[in-house]
Scaffold this motif. Structure first.
Motif, PDB file in Angstrom:
ATOM      1  N   LEU A 209      36.582  46.859  41.442  1.00  0.00           N
ATOM      2  CA  LEU A 209      36.372  46.004  40.276  1.00  0.00           C
ATOM      3  C   LEU A 209      36.020  44.591  40.730  1.00  0.00           C
ATOM      4  CD1 LEU A 209      39.376  47.158  38.086  1.00  0.00           C
ATOM      5  CD2 LEU A 209      37.003  47.877  37.922  1.00  0.00           C
ATOM      6  N   SER A 210      35.404  43.823  39.801  1.00  0.00           N
ATOM      7  CA  SER A 210      34.946  42.509  40.242  1.00  0.00           C
ATOM      8  C   SER A 210      36.112  41.541  40.447  1.00  0.00           C
ATOM      9  CB  SER A 210      33.922  41.947  39.258  1.00  0.00           C
ATOM     10  OG  SER A 210      34.263  42.264  37.952  1.00  0.00           O
ATOM     11  N   SER A 211      37.241  41.719  39.751  1.00  0.00           N
ATOM     12  CA  SER A 211      38.389  40.841  40.021  1.00  0.00           C
ATOM     13  C   SER A 211      39.665  41.683  40.050  1.00  0.00           C
ATOM     14  CB  SER A 211      38.490  39.745  38.970  1.00  0.00           C
ATOM     15  OG  SER A 211      38.519  40.318  37.689  1.00  0.00           O
ATOM     16  N   PRO A 212      39.890  42.385  41.151  1.00  0.00           N
ATOM     17  CA  PRO A 212      40.998  43.349  41.217  1.00  0.00           C
ATOM     18  C   PRO A 212      42.355  42.728  40.926  1.00  0.00           C
ATOM     19  CG  PRO A 212      39.657  43.444  43.197  1.00  0.00           C
ATOM     20  CD  PRO A 212      39.197  42.264  42.426  1.00  0.00           C
TER      21      PRO A 212
ATOM     22  N   ALA B  80      39.414  36.557  45.479  1.00  0.00           N
ATOM     23  CA  ALA B  80      40.221  37.215  44.451  1.00  0.00           C
ATOM     24  C   ALA B  80      40.278  38.718  44.682  1.00  0.00           C
ATOM     25  CB  ALA B  80      39.649  36.923  43.072  1.00  0.00           C
ATOM     26  N   GLN B  81      39.254  39.266  45.322  1.00  0.00           N
ATOM     27  CA  GLN B  81      39.226  40.703  45.581  1.00  0.00           C
ATOM     28  C   GLN B  81      39.866  41.025  46.925  1.00  0.00           C
ATOM     29  OE1 GLN B  81      35.040  40.975  45.346  1.00  0.00           O
ATOM     30  NE2 GLN B  81      34.977  41.121  43.124  1.00  0.00           N
ATOM     31  N   PRO B 347      33.079  46.061  45.064  1.00  0.00           N
ATOM     32  CA  PRO B 347      32.160  46.228  43.925  1.00  0.00           C
ATOM     33  C   PRO B 347      30.709  46.408  44.372  1.00  0.00           C
ATOM     34  CG  PRO B 347      33.640  44.378  43.563  1.00  0.00           C
ATOM     35  CD  PRO B 347      33.850  44.817  44.969  1.00  0.00           C
TER      36      PRO B 347
END
Lengths: 342, 385
Positions: A209-212, B80-81, B347
């Motif tokens: 996902l783009s912001s896990p 963030a990932q 992603p």
């Protein structure tokens, strides 16, 4: 016509020979010098090829553990990737010796399909993932009333979802797609409030996902998916080897035997550890199974104990970061319980 | 009177004038092609807007922001990932392709043995290139080396088990190795077999004719997936006891027979386009059947159907991806399989991997297509309008 008849007879004879041969899988395996292990065509943390093309994951490691128990060498295993459709036929026909492919243990598979499940190497179940930024304050699936839920069509997942919401008298709005990729994309684009599939899968999807970090997996599990390896029915010795390989992994973790300290542990005076590692003077637990007495030492040297296997492949040592949860040992509040080696 | 009349008649030709400025140069081209009418002008503006909108994004994603190498997913993910890129970063993850490149090419072929497929590839290119360039002499020897010697040498090199080479079972083959070997054998088998089937179908001998018709219509009437399932599940039942083929060989046979049936119909189309006079002319010269076909009919017929033949080749090249359903991993299969590696779950992984696979397929298909156009032009000795 004559050729076809001969062909069918030949096939029948082959089938007969295969079933006759399966009476002694251990002997066949020893003779050919490796274990043929059926794995998935790719599932993160369970069986997936790494950069070098080696199969990695809990399921792949379990086969290495069995190979270590039989040959004293965890590399004597060959992997056959199998689709969900092919997996049972491949085991029945003798193409593979053990099926370690995130397969749910059900009564029908155990009885009608001629399989023998040897244990539950991973307790899985259907769960929910939500975007915590979008739905602040939601920390239970019971708060999802009225939510739009992304789900893959034509799976038991869809049915379980309907059952769960009906049972709890909640409304929901299914957003259904045919392909997994489409479900992922729809959820990532914010078209639904929640995503439901097997919990182990949710952790893998979260990584793409783009912001896990915004997404959390809710604690509720709404179905039972006990995943474990299976062998052909009717070969008790082989089933015992596979089953006790699994129990040995659990017992080793419980006794604190790890890949790093297994050699020191061999000098331990603790009778339990002595029995597990086969260092007890008159113990022959390995030999009773048709293996060498240091079989557990070989297993632990090859893949580590159950906890190490878990953390390396799906837990803190992997990108998936799945918590032990119900897969913790029974001594730590989980369900993993290995009967004693004695 | 007469002289007076002639006085205004020019005695020399006027010099050619350059075309008016509105009809030449870049300006005229733009005016004619881009803003010829109000509708054209609107479409042009729209087109330029779309190009300006998409192209920078694509270039940004595929080249400027792209990550070319790295140990694992961290290079292709934002902070963030769980990665090292700044927030809001998007770019292609070529590092994934880079790390998995060996697998994409050879599947799980043992790393220390990968020089063998590489050697086969070098031999293949070394024999194919002179074959494709018309000026290079000794086409006959070249063809024998390419279509007879190379498959035999490749077989022993790839499979091993002789001359001290360790045996590599076909279950460990994968990636481009499977895609290319399946299509090369398919192409090499399907063309001659298709010619024989097409001739057989037009034969006056009823048994041969009906055998060919039944084969072609049977194979054409079922999907390739069924042929592959048949080859991997049913075929062993019809073979005598003790004879077992491995999965790869079965897929190879399935794909080749399938392509041959299609090829037969393409070639039959060419045979039908040859005027009856050509056949009769050959007969009147006293040529036998094979001479007539080999010297008069087939050279003309095959030239006519080059686009159809290459179409079949390209279709077959792409169809090899279907072997995925019998758990063999061709290029596309290996790429998709590696999406499951948690170390590369980002992603961007799926997009980058699929674009890479598409690029490789395009490279080969486009190459085949351009070469066929070149061949058509070279053989164009008549019929041109």
């Amino acid at each position: 016509m004559k050729h076809i008849a001969i062909g069918i007879l030949g096939a029948a004879a082959l089938g007969f020979m295969a079933s006759a041969a399966s009476a002694g899988t251990l002997d066949t395996v020893k003779q050919k010098g490796f274990i043929q292990c059926g794995v998935s065509t790719g599932l993160a943390g369970f069986s997936a090829p790494d950069d070098k093309g080696e199969w990695k994951g809990i399921d792949a490691d379990f086969c290495r553990a069995v190979a270590a128990a039989v040959f004293g060498d965890g590399t004597k295993v060959k992997f056959t990737p199998l689709s969900a459709k092919e997996r049972f036929t491949a085991l029945q026909s003798g193409e593979i010796d053990i099926l370690s492919r995130n397969t749910t243990w059900t009564s029908n598979r155990d009885s009608a399909l001629g399989l023998d499940f040897v244990g539950i190497t991973y307790y899985d179940g259907q769960g929910f993932m939500i975007n915590a930024k979008k739905l602040p304050g939601v920390n239970s699936a019971l708060q999802l009333s009225g939510a739009a839920v992304c789900v893959q069509s034509g799976t038991t997942t869809e049915l379980n979802l309907a059952d769960y919401f009906k049972k709890n008298k909640m409304e929901y709005n299914p957003v259904v797609f045919e392909k997994l990729e489409e479900v992922n994309a729809a959820y990532d684009a914010g078209r639904c409030d929640a995503y439901t599939t097997d919990q182990s899968g949710l952790y893998g999807i979260r990584l793409t996902l783009s912001s896990p970090a915004d997404h959390v997996v809710l604690p509720e599990i709404i179905s039972k998916e006990p995943l474990g390896p299976a062998v052909r029915q009717g070969d008790d010795q082989w089933a015992h080897i596979a089953r006790w390989t699994y129990f040995a992994l659990l017992n080793a973790e419980e006794a604190g035997i790890t890949q790093a300290n297994v050699d020191e542990m061999k000098t331990s005076t603790d009778p339990n550890i002595q029995r597990i590692l086969g260092t007890e003077p008159d113990g022959k637990y390995g030999a009773d199974l048709g293996l060498s007495n240091d079989w557990v030492v070989n297993i632990i040297k090859a893949v580590g104990n159950y906890g190490e296997m878990f953390e390396r492949n799906v837990g803190s040592g992997s990108p998936l970061k799945i918590a032990r949860g119900i897969n913790a040992l029974w001594t730590k509040g989980g369900l993993q319980y290995g009967p004693p080696i004695r | 009177m007469q002289e007076h009349d002639m006085s205004w008649v020019r005695t020399e030709m006027a010099l050619a004038q350059p075309a008016p400025p509105t009809e030449r140069g870049a300006y005229a081209w733009v005016r004619k092609n881009l803003i010829g009418s109000v509708g054209d002008a609107i479409l042009t503006v729209l087109g330029i807007a779309i190009v300006l909108w998409i192209v920078p994004q694509v270039i940004n994603w595929a080249f400027i922001n792209a990550q070319w190498s790295g140990p694992d997913r961290t290079v292709c993910t934002t902070a963030a990932q769980g990665g090292i890129q700044p927030d809001g970063w998007t770019g292609a993850c070529w590092a994934f392709v880079n790390a998995k490149f060996g697998q994409f090419m050879f599947g799980t072929y043992p790393v220390e043995e990968r020089w063998r497929p590489i050697l086969v590839a070098i031999l293949f290119v070394a024999l194919l290139v002179p074959m494709l360039i018309p000026r290079v002499p000794r086409k006959g020897l070249n063809a024998i080396l390419l279509f007879v010697a190379l498959p035999i040498v490749s077989f022993f090199l790839l499979v091993g088990g002789v001359f001290g080479l360790p045996h590599v079972e076909t279950a460990r083959w994968g990636g481009l190795l499977i895609t290319l070997s399946l299509s090369f054998v398919g192409i090499a088998v399907s063309l001659p077999m298709g010619i024989v089937l097409a001739l057989g179908r037009r034969s006056k001998m009823p048994i041969i004719k009906w055998l060919c018709v039944v084969f072609i219509e049977m194979v054409r009437g079922i999907p390739l997936i069924t042929v592959l399932f048949f080859a991997s599940v049913m075929l062993p039942l019809f073979l005598p006891e003790g004879v077992t083929f491995d999965k790869y060989l079965r897929a190879l046979i399935g794909v080749s027979l399938f392509a041959a049936a299609y090829m037969a119909e393409v070639i039959r189309g060419g045979l039908q386009a040859i005027p009856k006079g050509q056949y009769e002319g050959a007969d009147s010269l006293g040529l036998g059947y094979w001479q007539k076909m080999g010297l008069i009919v087939l050279p003309q017929a095959l030239k006519l159907v080059i686009p159809g033949i290459v179409n079949t080749f390209i279709g077959m090249f792409k169809d090899t991806s279907l072997v995925l359903i019998i758990s063999m991993f061709d290029l596309l299969g290996v790429v998709k399989q590696n999406f499951a590696d948690a170390n590369w779950a980002t992603p961007q992984t799926a997009k980058s991997g699929l674009i890479f696979a598409a690029f490789v397929f395009w490279l080969f298909c486009f190459g085949m297509s351009r070469y066929s156009m070149y061949t058509e032009r070279r053989l164009d000795t008549g019929y041109k309008r």
